[in-house]
Design a protein around this motif. Structure first.
Motif, PDB file in Angstrom:
ATOM      1  N   VAL A  69       0.811  -1.215   0.000  1.00  0.00           N
ATOM      2  CA  VAL A  69       0.000   0.000   0.000  1.00  0.00           C
ATOM      3  C   VAL A  69       0.843   1.263   0.000  1.00  0.00           C
ATOM      4  CG1 VAL A  69      -1.794   1.285   1.241  1.00  0.00           C
ATOM      5  CG2 VAL A  69      -1.836  -1.223   1.221  1.00  0.00           C
ATOM      6  N   ASP A  70       1.811   1.337   0.896  1.00  0.00           N
ATOM      7  CA  ASP A  70       2.538   2.584   1.114  1.00  0.00           C
ATOM      8  C   ASP A  70       3.988   2.270   1.437  1.00  0.00           C
ATOM      9  OD1 ASP A  70       3.493   5.046   1.819  1.00  0.00           O
ATOM     10  OD2 ASP A  70       2.310   5.236   3.654  1.00  0.00           O
ATOM     11  N   SER A  71       4.898   2.634   0.522  1.00  0.00           N
ATOM     12  CA  SER A  71       6.315   2.334   0.709  1.00  0.00           C
ATOM     13  C   SER A  71       7.063   3.469   1.388  1.00  0.00           C
ATOM     14  CB  SER A  71       6.974   2.024  -0.642  1.00  0.00           C
ATOM     15  OG  SER A  71       6.415   0.873  -1.213  1.00  0.00           O
ATOM     16  N   SER A  72       6.351   4.395   2.028  1.00  0.00           N
ATOM     17  CA  SER A  72       7.016   5.524   2.676  1.00  0.00           C
ATOM     18  C   SER A  72       7.884   5.027   3.832  1.00  0.00           C
ATOM     19  CB  SER A  72       5.987   6.525   3.197  1.00  0.00           C
ATOM     20  OG  SER A  72       5.139   5.913   4.147  1.00  0.00           O
ATOM     21  N   PRO A  73       9.004   5.700   4.086  1.00  0.00           N
ATOM     22  CA  PRO A  73       9.922   5.251   5.148  1.00  0.00           C
ATOM     23  C   PRO A  73       9.292   5.260   6.537  1.00  0.00           C
ATOM     24  CG  PRO A  73      10.977   6.856   3.683  1.00  0.00           C
ATOM     25  CD  PRO A  73       9.521   6.856   3.341  1.00  0.00           C
ATOM     26  N   GLU A  74       8.256   6.098   6.747  1.00  0.00           N
ATOM     27  CA  GLU A  74       7.672   6.213   8.082  1.00  0.00           C
ATOM     28  C   GLU A  74       7.057   4.907   8.564  1.00  0.00           C
ATOM     29  OE1 GLU A  74       7.025   8.220   5.561  1.00  0.00           O
ATOM     30  OE2 GLU A  74       8.166  10.001   6.170  1.00  0.00           O
ATOM     31  N   ARG A  75       6.619   4.051   7.641  1.00  0.00           N
ATOM     32  CA  ARG A  75       5.935   2.830   8.047  1.00  0.00           C
ATOM     33  C   ARG A  75       6.919   1.786   8.600  1.00  0.00           C
ATOM     34  NH1 ARG A  75       0.835   1.488   7.217  1.00  0.00           N
ATOM     35  NH2 ARG A  75       0.484   3.048   5.607  1.00  0.00           N
ATOM     36  N   VAL A  76       8.171   1.867   8.191  1.00  0.00           N
ATOM     37  CA  VAL A  76       9.156   0.860   8.607  1.00  0.00           C
ATOM     38  C   VAL A  76       9.400   0.870  10.114  1.00  0.00           C
ATOM     39  CG1 VAL A  76      11.540   0.086   8.352  1.00  0.00           C
ATOM     40  CG2 VAL A  76      10.241   0.811   6.338  1.00  0.00           C
ATOM     41  N   PRO A  77       9.690   2.030  10.735  1.00  0.00           N
ATOM     42  CA  PRO A  77       9.917   1.999  12.189  1.00  0.00           C
ATOM     43  C   PRO A  77       8.675   1.569  12.970  1.00  0.00           C
ATOM     44  CG  PRO A  77       9.921   4.257  11.339  1.00  0.00           C
ATOM     45  CD  PRO A  77       9.969   3.363  10.157  1.00  0.00           C
ATOM     46  N   ALA A  78       7.472   1.871  12.427  1.00  0.00           N
ATOM     47  CA  ALA A  78       6.254   1.428  13.120  1.00  0.00           C
ATOM     48  C   ALA A  78       6.166  -0.088  13.124  1.00  0.00           C
ATOM     49  CB  ALA A  78       5.033   2.035  12.434  1.00  0.00           C
ATOM     50  N   ALA A  79       6.493  -0.715  11.993  1.00  0.00           N
ATOM     51  CA  ALA A  79       6.470  -2.179  11.914  1.00  0.00           C
ATOM     52  C   ALA A  79       7.502  -2.788  12.854  1.00  0.00           C
ATOM     53  CB  ALA A  79       6.722  -2.626  10.477  1.00  0.00           C
ATOM     54  N   LYS A  80       8.686  -2.174  12.886  1.00  0.00           N
ATOM     55  CA  LYS A  80       9.749  -2.723  13.731  1.00  0.00           C
ATOM     56  C   LYS A  80       9.436  -2.536  15.213  1.00  0.00           C
ATOM     57  CE  LYS A  80      14.748  -2.884  14.315  1.00  0.00           C
ATOM     58  NZ  LYS A  80      14.673  -3.003  15.779  1.00  0.00           N
TER      59      LYS A  80
ATOM     60  N   TYR B 104       7.439 -11.740   8.303  1.00  0.00           N
ATOM     61  CA  TYR B 104       6.856 -10.733   7.417  1.00  0.00           C
ATOM     62  C   TYR B 104       7.756  -9.497   7.340  1.00  0.00           C
ATOM     63  CZ  TYR B 104       2.465 -13.371   7.437  1.00  0.00           C
ATOM     64  OH  TYR B 104       1.517 -14.348   7.281  1.00  0.00           O
ATOM     65  N   TYR B 105       8.325  -9.093   8.441  1.00  0.00           N
ATOM     66  CA  TYR B 105       9.200  -7.915   8.448  1.00  0.00           C
ATOM     67  C   TYR B 105      10.437  -8.154   7.580  1.00  0.00           C
ATOM     68  CZ  TYR B 105      12.002  -4.012  10.213  1.00  0.00           C
ATOM     69  OH  TYR B 105      12.773  -2.884  10.310  1.00  0.00           O
ATOM     70  N   ARG B 106      11.017  -9.338   7.721  1.00  0.00           N
ATOM     71  CA  ARG B 106      12.215  -9.631   6.933  1.00  0.00           C
ATOM     72  C   ARG B 106      11.883  -9.787   5.446  1.00  0.00           C
ATOM     73  NH1 ARG B 106      15.769 -13.743  10.824  1.00  0.00           N
ATOM     74  NH2 ARG B 106      16.407 -12.127  12.295  1.00  0.00           N
ATOM     75  N   TYR B 107      10.696 -10.297   5.169  1.00  0.00           N
ATOM     76  CA  TYR B 107      10.311 -10.491   3.768  1.00  0.00           C
ATOM     77  C   TYR B 107       9.894  -9.172   3.116  1.00  0.00           C
ATOM     78  CZ  TYR B 107       7.518 -12.010  -0.266  1.00  0.00           C
ATOM     79  OH  TYR B 107       6.990 -12.161  -1.520  1.00  0.00           O
ATOM     80  N   TYR B 108       8.913  -8.501   3.712  1.00  0.00           N
ATOM     81  CA  TYR B 108       8.328  -7.331   3.076  1.00  0.00           C
ATOM     82  C   TYR B 108       9.180  -6.068   3.216  1.00  0.00           C
ATOM     83  CZ  TYR B 108       3.943  -9.916   2.551  1.00  0.00           C
ATOM     84  OH  TYR B 108       2.982 -10.836   2.187  1.00  0.00           O
ATOM     85  N   VAL B 109       9.937  -5.950   4.301  1.00  0.00           N
ATOM     86  CA  VAL B 109      10.676  -4.714   4.563  1.00  0.00           C
ATOM     87  C   VAL B 109      12.162  -4.867   4.257  1.00  0.00           C
ATOM     88  CG1 VAL B 109      11.276  -2.974   6.298  1.00  0.00           C
ATOM     89  CG2 VAL B 109       8.995  -4.007   6.308  1.00  0.00           C
ATOM     90  N   LEU B 110      12.794  -5.886   4.861  1.00  0.00           N
ATOM     91  CA  LEU B 110      14.242  -6.037   4.711  1.00  0.00           C
ATOM     92  C   LEU B 110      14.649  -6.771   3.450  1.00  0.00           C
ATOM     93  CD1 LEU B 110      15.280  -6.928   8.382  1.00  0.00           C
ATOM     94  CD2 LEU B 110      15.138  -4.681   7.297  1.00  0.00           C
ATOM     95  N   ARG B 111      13.713  -7.479   2.832  1.00  0.00           N
ATOM     96  CA  ARG B 111      14.001  -8.313   1.656  1.00  0.00           C
ATOM     97  C   ARG B 111      15.060  -9.372   1.968  1.00  0.00           C
ATOM     98  NH1 ARG B 111       9.824  -6.934  -1.220  1.00  0.00           N
ATOM     99  NH2 ARG B 111      10.611  -6.490  -3.288  1.00  0.00           N
ATOM    100  N   ASP B 112      15.067  -9.797   3.211  1.00  0.00           N
ATOM    101  CA  ASP B 112      15.960 -10.874   3.655  1.00  0.00           C
ATOM    102  C   ASP B 112      15.181 -12.181   3.523  1.00  0.00           C
ATOM    103  OD1 ASP B 112      17.637 -12.666   4.933  1.00  0.00           O
ATOM    104  OD2 ASP B 112      17.279 -11.853   6.941  1.00  0.00           O
ATOM    105  N   PHE B 113      15.236 -12.784   2.345  1.00  0.00           N
ATOM    106  CA  PHE B 113      14.365 -13.919   2.062  1.00  0.00           C
ATOM    107  C   PHE B 113      14.770 -15.173   2.846  1.00  0.00           C
ATOM    108  CE2 PHE B 113      14.227 -11.526  -2.119  1.00  0.00           C
ATOM    109  CZ  PHE B 113      13.107 -10.810  -1.748  1.00  0.00           C
ATOM    110  N   THR B 114      16.057 -15.393   3.000  1.00  0.00           N
ATOM    111  CA  THR B 114      16.506 -16.562   3.754  1.00  0.00           C
ATOM    112  C   THR B 114      16.081 -16.454   5.218  1.00  0.00           C
ATOM    113  OG1 THR B 114      18.405 -16.815   2.273  1.00  0.00           O
ATOM    114  CG2 THR B 114      18.504 -17.939   4.394  1.00  0.00           C
TER     115      THR B 114
END
Length: 949
Positions: A587-598, A620-630
């Motif tokens: 929905v929203d790739s703005s940087p503000e959403r990342v610290p809220a998720a973390k 979900y955080y590692r997949y959707y935000v960090l792109r750390d798939f492993t």
């Protein structure tokens, strides 16, 4: 003792000569550290070059030999190595001045029949072979003293042994090199030559890093019946030779012996050691013959399972269990590189069992007796004490709301949703997910038999909820759909506080009613009390309902309210974090959403690190935000252990597996998700997209057709259902264009699909007129689409409004309206730069913005900037890290090159992409219909690709 020393020499790599001339660096053969050449010329230095030439001519006329300095007509420059039967020099051919490697036999071995046979064998073997990855021999001759020698290509890149430390961090490079080596060995085998001494030191690298197989000193003709005398010296290199090479007669060896060696070399490159190590040669040989090779991932856990399977197949002790040809090994290595399913399969439990039984016959008899006895007792207990399970699983239909007000309706939906969540924690219970049952809301006529048939279950759960203030009444019953009879029922009448554990109790009783077994851990998870705060739980239930209906903002608000009401509500914190991470992606790739998720994730982790939903939030955080798939896959799998039948978790794991190139696993997961949610269009879409990535187009179309064949169950759902079906028809057209563009156009026209996406408009509707130079028609289509508010720009991360503008700019440009095209491209560039300022670094939105900017720069004629932006997009999401999306950005890079008319850079990318799986993959048909490739279409190389050659 002498033989042992020579054998050790043959086992080791060639050694560097440390004695060098102090003046020229050549081998010094005089005690004072100067070579003969420098000594003789020392006195002439002051007299100029003419004196040097005079002296050299005198040496030639006087026929003064320097046997240490020349070998035949080769000028020996330096010694570069020694092996078991000879010395190798770097030399210069006198007439051509070409730098070569020269190998000659040791002088003390000139009378050794065995050594002479081996030396001639190597020369004869390589002389029969002409392959790019086999070190070629130029000449075979003898010195004036009768010492045989041969010259060969000089490899400047060293050997795989010397290159291994650098290669170890790049498994793909290791596999690429070994695939080429396997092809070379397959060629040698086809010519009847078995190498028998493949090891890292015998695989050399040229100046371009290309591998070349060398040292055929132990080569054997596959059709011969005699061989050399067996000694350690003629055995091969322990640690890399097949077990049978040390046990059976050389005449009995087959080509699979070399395949074992290839696997051992790859094992060494990936782990830094051969499969077997020991204090001495005999110990290593004994280990290889007596024990199975260690699993690759036992030493390097981060390596891929399929790669472990390939190496393990090579290292099987039983020759019949290995790859039966080097070509088959090369094929599987290349399939792995292309992220395709490999041909080899992991050794199954029954195969391993048979091996164990053969090794332990006495123990096997005892265990078998105990198993039979236990089975007999178990059957008696089962028949007397355990109720027979009803087959086919459960569908929990939406509960009837008997209360007044919308909030009470949400509470009823939340009760049903939470009950489904608890049932999904029971591994042995098949429970149909909410998406498939939500359409069967109360208030419509329910034909339970028909519903059960459509959903593929035997049992239906119905219920009702009445809420009044702090009082709640819940009635639930289990119906056997075949007989339409009530199997179990429960009425609850109490306070909201007491109802906090109700769904867990209902799930436990339902599982017992259908005969499903609850393990102690499952029972504890199902019956756990999530919070003591009724208002917080009420908000949490609303959040669950909003999330399932894709109302992201309302779901986030509800979860936020839940944690505000109860700051220690770990489950709500976990769901809040998961929703924030997913919203950041979708929905929203703005940087503000990342610290809220973390922050939400950290809070949940601090409250209850063992909660399965906390692991899911981490995943979900590692997949959707960090792109750390492993890392995401590891966390999601931990969470799935407690939620084995949760379709959202199953699908997300499949999505991550696609990114990692684990295609078979992803397909299995998505099929499982469809089984548990048989009316979920999104599930079928993702299954279809995965088939599409693998270019299995008949299965893609069959999957879409299955979804398109459904009918809505009520008039109320007609509108939403029609919208979903229209979307699928449009996506189906996108698939069809990869096989036949005219078919896709006809499909769109016949279906009258009102649903559109930027891709269907740009590549299909406007693409055809563009290719046919009907620019006015293409411009009209694009202009109307840009003005049409119904066009969807959020169906896929590669589809947005900028795509339509870029196609409009392309149309204006090809129509000759340079000013309009420039204005359009400048608008896209401004929008893309603005996007880059507002989205999170590393997000898919950032990647797409770089591509949009690159295309705009290409349209504006700014080639250097265009290429730089395309490369930035690829670096954010490279194919090496994302097998599903990464290659799409390579395709976009090829488009930028094509728009610039740079066929030399575009075509190699397109050629590679035609052979690997990824989202919306490239096909010859797509090449023929993509209007962005117009400027390279006349290139003969492109025409070959478009023709499928």
């Amino acid at each position: 003792m002498k033989k042992s020393t020579e054998a050790a020499d043959s086992i080791a790599d060639v050694t560097e000569d440390s004695t060098r001339c102090l003046q020229c660096g050549a081998p010094a053969r005089l005690d004072h550290g100067t070579c003969i050449n420098c000594l003789l010329l020392e006195g002439l230095e002051a007299q100029g070059e003419s004196s040097r030439e005079t002296f050299e001519s005198v040496l030639v006329e006087a026929d003064v030999p320097d046997k240490q300095w020349r070998l035949g007509h080769y000028e020996i420059l330096e010694e570069i190595g020694r092996g078991g039967m000879g010395v190798i020099y770097r030399a210069r051919q006198q007439h051509s001045r070409r730098i070569v490697a020269v190998k000659r036999i040791f002088a003390h071995d000139v009378n050794s029949h065995e050594t002479l046979v081996r030396f001639r064998r190597e020369a004869e073997a390589v002389a029969r072979l002409d392959h790019a990855n086999i070190l070629p021999i130029y000449e075979v001759s003898e010195s004036d003293e009768g010492l045989p020698f041969f010259s060969m290509k000089y490899a400047t890149g060293g050997s795989l042994r010397t290159a291994a430390p650098k290669l170890r961090n790049d498994p793909r490079k290791c596999v690429q090199l070994m695939a080429k080596v396997a092809h070379a060995i397959a060629y040698a085998h086809s010519k009847g030559v078995l190498h028998r001494d493949l090891q890292p030191g015998n695989i050399l690298l040229d100046e371009n890093g290309e591998p070349m197989v060398s040292d055929f000193g132990l080569a054997k003709w596959l059709d011969e019946t005699s061989d050399l005398t067996r000694t350690l010296e003629t055995l091969g290199t322990p640690g890399y030779i097949a077990p049978e090479q040390a046990e059976c007669r050389a005449a009995e060896l087959t080509s699979v012996a070399d395949i074992y060696s290839l696997g051992a070399i790859l094992f060494y490159l990936l782990t830094g050691r051969p499969p077997f190590v020991g204090p001495n040669v005999l110990c290593v040989i004994h280990q290889a013959a007596a024990t199975s090779a260690p699993h690759l991932r036992s030493l390097v856990p981060s390596l891929d399972r399929d790669l472990e399977t390939i190496v393990g197949r090579c290292l099987e002790r039983d020759p019949k269990a290995r790859y039966q040809s080097a070509g088959a090994l090369a094929d599987d290595l290349e399939r792995w590189l292309r992220y395709e399913p490999i041909r080899a399969r992991r050794t199954g439990v029954f195969t391993r069992g048979r091996k164990w039984v053969r090794r332990n016959p006495t123990t096997t008899v005892l265990i078998a007796t105990l198993v039979v006895l236990a089975a007999a007792i178990g059957v008696m207990f089962w028949e007397r004490e355990i109720p027979r399970p009803l087959p086919g699983g459960i569908a929990v239909l939406p509960f009837e709301n008997l209360s007044e007000g919308k909030e009470s309706a949400l509470f009823a939906d939340g009760i049903q949703d939470e009950l489904l969540s608890n049932l999904a924690k029971i591994k042995d219970l098949k429970v149909i997910s909410r998406t498939s049952v939500v359409q069967y809301r109360s208030g419509i006529t329910r034909n339970l038999k028909e519903i059960a048939r459509r959903l593929g279950v035997s049992n239906i759960v119905e219920g009702s909820v009445r809420r009044s203030g702090n009082h709640v009444r819940v009635s639930v019953q289990l119906i056997d759909a075949k007989t339409d009879s009530r199997v179990w029922g429960r009425n609850y009448d109490g306070t909201l506080v007491d109802s906090l554990t109700l769904q867990g109790e209902l799930a436990t009783e339902l599982a017992a009613a259908v005969g499903a077994t609850l393990r102690p851990q499952e029972r504890a998870r199902v019956t756990a009390k999530p919070t003591n705060n009724v208002a917080a739980y009420d908000a949490f239930l609303r959040g669950r309902v909003f999330a399932s209906e894709s109302e992201t903002k309302r779901a986030l608000d509800s979860y936020q309210k839940a944690v505000e009401l109860d700051p220690n509500f770990a489950l709500a914190w976990a769901h809040l974090s998961s929703m924030q991470s997913q919203a950041h992606y979708e929905v929203d790739s703005s940087p503000e959403r990342v610290p809220a998720a973390k922050a939400a994730m950290d809070r949940a982790l601090a409250l209850d690190p063992n909660l399965p939903e906390v692991h899911l939030a981490l995943g979900y955080y590692r997949y959707y935000v960090l792109r750390d798939f492993t890392g995401a896959l590891s966390e999601l799998r931990q969470g799935q252990q407690a939620l084995p039948n949760d379709t959202d978790v199953i699908k997300t794991i499949a999505f991550v597996q696609r990114r990692l190139g684990q295609w078979d696993e992803a397909l299995a997961g998505l099929r499982r998700a469809v089984e548990l949610d048989p009316r979920d269009i999104d599930g079928y879409d993702n299954l279809a997209f995965t088939y599409e990535a693998l270019r299995r187009f008949p299965e893609v179309l069959a999957t879409f057709d299955r979804a398109l064949s459904w009918e809505p169950v009520s008039l109320d759902s007609n509108s939403a259902w029609k919208s979903l079906l229209d979307r699928n028809r449009a996506w189906k057209a996108l698939v069809l264009i990869k096989a036949d563009a005219l078919w896709a156009m006809a499909h769109l026209q016949e279906s009258g699909v009102p649903y559109e996406s930027a891709s269907t408009v740009g590549f299909i509707r406007a693409g055809q007129p563009l290719l046919q130079h009907r620019y006015a028609d293409a411009k009209d289509i694009l202009s109307k689409a840009l003005a049409d508010k119904s066009i969807s720009y959020a169906t896929d991360e590669f589809e947005d409004r900028e795509i339509l503008l870029l196609f409009l700019g392309l149309t204006q440009q090809r129509a000759g309206d340079a000013a309009a095209a420039r204005a359009t491209y400048q608008q896209v560039a401004r929008d893309a730069r603005h996007t880059l300022e507002t989205v999170s670094p590393g997000s898919s939105a950032e990647t797409q913005a770089h591509f949009d900017l690159g295309w705009a720069y290409a349209g504006l004629g700014e080639a250097e900037s265009a290429i730089a932006e395309g490369r930035k997009a690829m670096s954010i999401m490279p194919s090496s890290k994302d097998a599903y999306r990464g290659p799409k950005y390579e395709e976009n890079m090829a488009r930028i090159y094509a728009l610039l008319g740079d066929a030399d850079h575009a075509i190699p990318i397109l050629k590679r992409l035609l052979h690997i799986p990824y989202v919306t993959p490239l096909t010859p048909a797509k090449l023929r219909t993509d209007p962005t490739l117009e400027q390279i279409r006349d290139d003969s190389r492109f025409q070959e690709l478009a023709a499928g050659k």
